[in-house]
Design a protein around this motif. Structure first.
Motif, PDB file in Angstrom:
ATOM      1  N   LYS A 137      38.146  49.963  12.745  1.00 18.68           N
ATOM      2  CA  LYS A 137      37.751  48.915  13.689  1.00 18.68           C
ATOM      3  C   LYS A 137      36.345  49.219  14.178  1.00 18.68           C
ATOM      4  O   LYS A 137      35.975  50.387  14.345  1.00 18.68           O
ATOM      5  CB  LYS A 137      38.712  48.880  14.873  1.00 18.68           C
ATOM      6  CG  LYS A 137      40.126  48.470  14.509  1.00 18.68           C
ATOM      7  CD  LYS A 137      41.016  48.426  15.754  1.00 18.68           C
ATOM      8  CE  LYS A 137      42.436  48.018  15.414  1.00 18.68           C
ATOM      9  NZ  LYS A 137      43.286  47.966  16.613  1.00 18.68           N
ATOM     10  N   PRO A 138      35.519  48.210  14.423  1.00 16.79           N
ATOM     11  CA  PRO A 138      35.786  46.776  14.285  1.00 16.79           C
ATOM     12  C   PRO A 138      35.801  46.296  12.834  1.00 16.79           C
ATOM     13  O   PRO A 138      36.008  45.111  12.580  1.00 16.79           O
ATOM     14  CB  PRO A 138      34.620  46.152  15.055  1.00 16.79           C
ATOM     15  CG  PRO A 138      33.498  47.126  14.871  1.00 16.79           C
ATOM     16  CD  PRO A 138      34.145  48.473  14.883  1.00 16.79           C
ATOM     17  N   MET A 139      35.549  47.217  11.872  1.00 11.33           N
ATOM     18  CA  MET A 139      35.585  46.843  10.466  1.00 11.33           C
ATOM     19  C   MET A 139      35.876  48.091   9.659  1.00 11.33           C
ATOM     20  O   MET A 139      35.698  49.222  10.127  1.00 11.33           O
ATOM     21  CB  MET A 139      34.249  46.224  10.037  1.00 11.33           C
ATOM     22  CG  MET A 139      33.060  47.138  10.193  1.00 11.33           C
ATOM     23  SD  MET A 139      31.487  46.301   9.883  1.00 11.33           S
ATOM     24  CE  MET A 139      31.446  45.132  11.247  1.00 11.33           C
ATOM     25  N   SER A 140      36.334  47.889   8.428  1.00 12.14           N
ATOM     26  CA  SER A 140      36.632  49.018   7.544  1.00 12.14           C
ATOM     27  C   SER A 140      35.336  49.524   6.916  1.00 12.14           C
ATOM     28  O   SER A 140      34.623  48.781   6.250  1.00 12.14           O
ATOM     29  CB  SER A 140      37.611  48.584   6.449  1.00 12.14           C
ATOM     30  OG  SER A 140      37.839  49.636   5.537  1.00 12.14           O
ATOM     31  N   LEU A 141      35.028  50.795   7.139  1.00 13.14           N
ATOM     32  CA  LEU A 141      33.805  51.373   6.614  1.00 13.14           C
ATOM     33  C   LEU A 141      33.948  52.891   6.589  1.00 13.14           C
ATOM     34  O   LEU A 141      34.351  53.498   7.576  1.00 13.14           O
ATOM     35  CB  LEU A 141      32.604  50.982   7.486  1.00 13.14           C
ATOM     36  CG  LEU A 141      31.215  51.328   6.945  1.00 13.14           C
ATOM     37  CD1 LEU A 141      30.920  50.530   5.684  1.00 13.14           C
ATOM     38  CD2 LEU A 141      30.154  51.072   8.007  1.00 13.14           C
ATOM     39  N   GLY A 142      33.656  53.502   5.443  1.00 10.55           N
ATOM     40  CA  GLY A 142      33.743  54.953   5.378  1.00 10.55           C
ATOM     41  C   GLY A 142      33.912  55.451   3.957  1.00 10.55           C
ATOM     42  O   GLY A 142      34.110  54.680   3.015  1.00 10.55           O
ATOM     43  N   ILE A 143      33.818  56.765   3.801  1.00  6.09           N
ATOM     44  CA  ILE A 143      33.906  57.390   2.477  1.00  6.09           C
ATOM     45  C   ILE A 143      35.353  57.449   2.004  1.00  6.09           C
ATOM     46  O   ILE A 143      36.248  57.869   2.733  1.00  6.09           O
ATOM     47  CB  ILE A 143      33.290  58.800   2.503  1.00  6.09           C
ATOM     48  CG1 ILE A 143      31.769  58.684   2.567  1.00  6.09           C
ATOM     49  CG2 ILE A 143      33.694  59.607   1.279  1.00  6.09           C
ATOM     50  CD1 ILE A 143      31.047  59.993   2.466  1.00  6.09           C
ATOM     51  N   GLN A 144      35.555  57.019   0.793  1.00  8.95           N
ATOM     52  CA  GLN A 144      36.864  57.063   0.144  1.00  8.95           C
ATOM     53  C   GLN A 144      37.023  58.347  -0.664  1.00  8.95           C
ATOM     54  O   GLN A 144      38.042  59.028  -0.583  1.00  8.95           O
ATOM     55  CB  GLN A 144      36.983  55.827  -0.763  1.00  8.95           C
ATOM     56  CG  GLN A 144      38.311  55.606  -1.425  1.00  8.95           C
ATOM     57  CD  GLN A 144      38.240  54.381  -2.328  1.00  8.95           C
ATOM     58  OE1 GLN A 144      38.288  54.487  -3.556  1.00  8.95           O
ATOM     59  NE2 GLN A 144      38.091  53.207  -1.732  1.00  8.95           N
ATOM     60  N   GLU A 145      35.976  58.686  -1.444  1.00 11.16           N
ATOM     61  CA  GLU A 145      35.981  59.900  -2.261  1.00 11.16           C
ATOM     62  C   GLU A 145      34.557  60.422  -2.374  1.00 11.16           C
ATOM     63  O   GLU A 145      33.595  59.654  -2.267  1.00 11.16           O
ATOM     64  CB  GLU A 145      36.497  59.622  -3.678  1.00 11.16           C
ATOM     65  CG  GLU A 145      37.895  59.070  -3.772  1.00 11.16           C
ATOM     66  CD  GLU A 145      38.262  58.695  -5.209  1.00 11.16           C
ATOM     67  OE1 GLU A 145      37.645  59.277  -6.147  1.00 11.16           O
ATOM     68  OE2 GLU A 145      39.113  57.832  -5.393  1.00 11.16           O
ATOM     69  N   VAL A 269      24.141  38.276   0.928  1.00 12.16           N
ATOM     70  CA  VAL A 269      24.120  38.017   2.369  1.00 12.16           C
ATOM     71  C   VAL A 269      24.855  39.153   3.059  1.00 12.16           C
ATOM     72  O   VAL A 269      25.993  39.464   2.708  1.00 12.16           O
ATOM     73  CB  VAL A 269      24.797  36.675   2.726  1.00 12.16           C
ATOM     74  CG1 VAL A 269      24.798  36.478   4.230  1.00 12.16           C
ATOM     75  CG2 VAL A 269      24.082  35.517   2.028  1.00 12.16           C
ATOM     76  N   VAL A 270      24.208  39.786   4.027  1.00 11.91           N
ATOM     77  CA  VAL A 270      24.823  40.880   4.773  1.00 11.91           C
ATOM     78  C   VAL A 270      25.119  40.386   6.184  1.00 11.91           C
ATOM     79  O   VAL A 270      24.218  39.938   6.891  1.00 11.91           O
ATOM     80  CB  VAL A 270      23.898  42.111   4.838  1.00 11.91           C
ATOM     81  CG1 VAL A 270      24.581  43.250   5.582  1.00 11.91           C
ATOM     82  CG2 VAL A 270      23.509  42.541   3.436  1.00 11.91           C
ATOM     83  N   PRO A 271      26.379  40.446   6.618  1.00 12.76           N
ATOM     84  CA  PRO A 271      26.712  39.994   7.970  1.00 12.76           C
ATOM     85  C   PRO A 271      25.933  40.772   9.027  1.00 12.76           C
ATOM     86  O   PRO A 271      25.774  41.991   8.924  1.00 12.76           O
ATOM     87  CB  PRO A 271      28.219  40.291   8.075  1.00 12.76           C
ATOM     88  CG  PRO A 271      28.697  40.403   6.664  1.00 12.76           C
ATOM     89  CD  PRO A 271      27.555  40.937   5.883  1.00 12.76           C
ATOM     90  N   HIS A 272      25.438  40.049  10.043  1.00  7.13           N
ATOM     91  CA  HIS A 272      24.707  40.712  11.122  1.00  7.13           C
ATOM     92  C   HIS A 272      25.585  41.750  11.823  1.00  7.13           C
ATOM     93  O   HIS A 272      25.081  42.780  12.287  1.00  7.13           O
ATOM     94  CB  HIS A 272      24.201  39.675  12.125  1.00  7.13           C
ATOM     95  CG  HIS A 272      23.030  38.882  11.632  1.00  7.13           C
ATOM     96  ND1 HIS A 272      21.776  39.437  11.441  1.00  7.13           N
ATOM     97  CD2 HIS A 272      22.921  37.578  11.278  1.00  7.13           C
ATOM     98  CE1 HIS A 272      20.940  38.513  11.007  1.00  7.13           C
ATOM     99  NE2 HIS A 272      21.614  37.373  10.888  1.00  7.13           N
ATOM    100  N   SER A 273      26.875  41.471  11.883  1.00  9.04           N
ATOM    101  CA  SER A 273      27.775  42.419  12.536  1.00  9.04           C
ATOM    102  C   SER A 273      27.789  43.762  11.809  1.00  9.04           C
ATOM    103  O   SER A 273      27.837  44.829  12.444  1.00  9.04           O
ATOM    104  CB  SER A 273      29.197  41.849  12.587  1.00  9.04           C
ATOM    105  OG  SER A 273      29.678  41.539  11.285  1.00  9.04           O
ATOM    106  N   LEU A 274      27.703  43.717  10.475  1.00  7.40           N
ATOM    107  CA  LEU A 274      27.684  44.953   9.700  1.00  7.40           C
ATOM    108  C   LEU A 274      26.358  45.689   9.896  1.00  7.40           C
ATOM    109  O   LEU A 274      26.341  46.915  10.077  1.00  7.40           O
ATOM    110  CB  LEU A 274      27.896  44.644   8.216  1.00  7.40           C
ATOM    111  CG  LEU A 274      27.846  45.838   7.249  1.00  7.40           C
ATOM    112  CD1 LEU A 274      28.894  46.874   7.630  1.00  7.40           C
ATOM    113  CD2 LEU A 274      28.058  45.367   5.807  1.00  7.40           C
ATOM    114  N   VAL A 281      25.693  52.418  15.368  1.00  5.75           N
ATOM    115  CA  VAL A 281      26.820  53.353  15.489  1.00  5.75           C
ATOM    116  C   VAL A 281      26.862  54.354  14.332  1.00  5.75           C
ATOM    117  O   VAL A 281      26.854  55.566  14.540  1.00  5.75           O
ATOM    118  CB  VAL A 281      28.161  52.581  15.556  1.00  5.75           C
ATOM    119  CG1 VAL A 281      29.337  53.559  15.623  1.00  5.75           C
ATOM    120  CG2 VAL A 281      28.180  51.653  16.760  1.00  5.75           C
ATOM    121  N   VAL A 282      26.910  53.844  13.109  1.00  8.94           N
ATOM    122  CA  VAL A 282      27.226  54.692  11.955  1.00  8.94           C
ATOM    123  C   VAL A 282      26.181  55.781  11.733  1.00  8.94           C
ATOM    124  O   VAL A 282      26.528  56.967  11.608  1.00  8.94           O
ATOM    125  CB  VAL A 282      27.373  53.826  10.684  1.00  8.94           C
ATOM    126  CG1 VAL A 282      27.539  54.715   9.451  1.00  8.94           C
ATOM    127  CG2 VAL A 282      28.559  52.886  10.829  1.00  8.94           C
TER     128      VAL A 282
END
Length: 354
Positions: A137-145, A269-274, A281-282
């Motif tokens: 939250k607020p969105m899925s984002l992160g390292i998988q492998e 197109v990249v969402p402004h929220s991302l 934050v990231v």
């Protein structure tokens, strides 16, 4: 001392012929001193007949590294936005272009004794997924492998990272060719250059091991373009706006750690929220985690890292020895070494030697 970073002290051609220079350059390269190798190759009198394809690539990579050092020595210009969020002792700047292209620059004064732990965390790329934060939250984002596909020299890796991104976008893959360079003896500098392998805009020059093939993408995965540099430069911590606060917290015994990253997510197109989430934050949280994990490695409580460091004791002893050599030549108020600057004839003004 030299006043031109790229040009070496000239040697006597009657003493050193082209074959001698090429042999010396190869020895520098095998000892992770790529910039010293390039300076030596530039003295070859008959490059068209003496230099191989490998030597030409080495010179091209060296030029990229020299430009990276020049960028680090120059303060952020007006085109950079300063991140408004507070991250202790860290300044974060970023630029955004169309199509999801993000460039960020991070600067942190750190105690000298933290340099080796930080480099060890960055070096162990197969453990990135154990400490780089992920978000639901607020969105899925992160390292998988994260995988270390190649580590054929002390200063060379190929790293593969799979990253979750918000639906409906496809999983992103970062495939990086990483070259670390020891230029301590010449300029007091350690620099690592990261370049995309197999991306849409992969026009970079690579020195890859024989037989290596860029892995094909798995279904439902998009490869992104990524470039980055990380550097510790001599006599620079006082340039940081966070120098005084860091000095009061730690001591005068600081160095300036700098990181620049270019990332193209290859999105129409990249969402402004991302964009806002990544820039606000990231970036700061990942950098803060790097520093935190490095402190845990130094304290011996990060077991996975400590175990690998013990398994690679010869490599890490070499890294410790080289960093000690670098740090022994630095002081917090020491000016930029003359190898980085040159004097303008007739004016006496100093400028970057690039």
């Amino acid at each position: 001392p030299r006043t031109d970073f790229r040009a070496p002290t000239m040697v006597d051609p009657e003493t050193f012929n082209d074959a001698d220079l090429i042999k010396q350059a190869e020895e520098f390269f095998n000892d992770e001193k790529l910039l010293a190798a390039a300076r030596t190759l530039r003295q070859v009198q008959n490059p068209s007949s003496c230099l191989s394809e490998k030597h030409t690539k080495l010179l091209d990579i060296a030029e990229l590294l020299e430009k990276a050092v020049a960028e680090f020595l120059s303060p952020p210009g007006e085109e950079w936005k300063k991140q408004g969020e507070t991250h202790v002792d860290t300044s974060i700047y970023y630029k955004i272009e169309g199509g999801g292209k993000l460039t960020c620059r991070i600067e942190t004064p750190i105690p000298k004794e933290m340099l080796v732990p930080i480099l060890s965390v960055l070096n162990e790329s197969s453990l990135y997924h154990t400490w780089i934060p992920s978000w639901k939250k607020p969105m899925s984002l992160g390292i998988q492998e994260s995988h270390q596909l190649v580590h054929d020299r002390r200063g060379h890796q190929i790293i593969q990272i799979l990253t979750n991104v918000p639906w409906p976008m496809a999983t992103r893959e970062v495939l990086m060719d990483v070259t670390a360079v020891d230029d301590i003896d010449e300029t007091g500098c350690i620099i690592a250059k990261m370049q995309t392998l197999g991306g849409k805009d992969d026009n970079a020059v690579h020195l890859l091991p024989d037989g290596f093939e860029v892995p094909s993408l798995t279904k439902g995965t998009e490869r992104v373009d990524f470039d980055g540099w990380i550097d510790s430069l001599p006599g620079m911590p006082h340039r940081s706006p966070n120098y005084e606060s860091a000095r009061q917290k730690f001591s005068d015994d600081l160095i300036l750690l700098q990181y620049t990253m270019y990332f193209d997510a290859n999105m129409a197109v990249v969402p402004h929220s991302l964009i806002n989430f990544v820039t606000r934050v990231v970036i700061g949280m990942v950098w803060s985690m790097l520093l935190k994990v490095a402190e845990e490695v130094k304290s011996g409580i990060r077991k996975e890292h400590v175990d690998i460091i013990q398994e690679k004791s010869d490599f890490y002893q070499w890294l410790e020895d080289r960093c000690q050599r670098l740090l022994s030549n630095q002081s917090p108020t020491k000016p930029v070494p003359t190898a980085f600057v040159r004097e303008t004839p007739g004016t006496g003004e100093l400028s970057l030697a690039f």
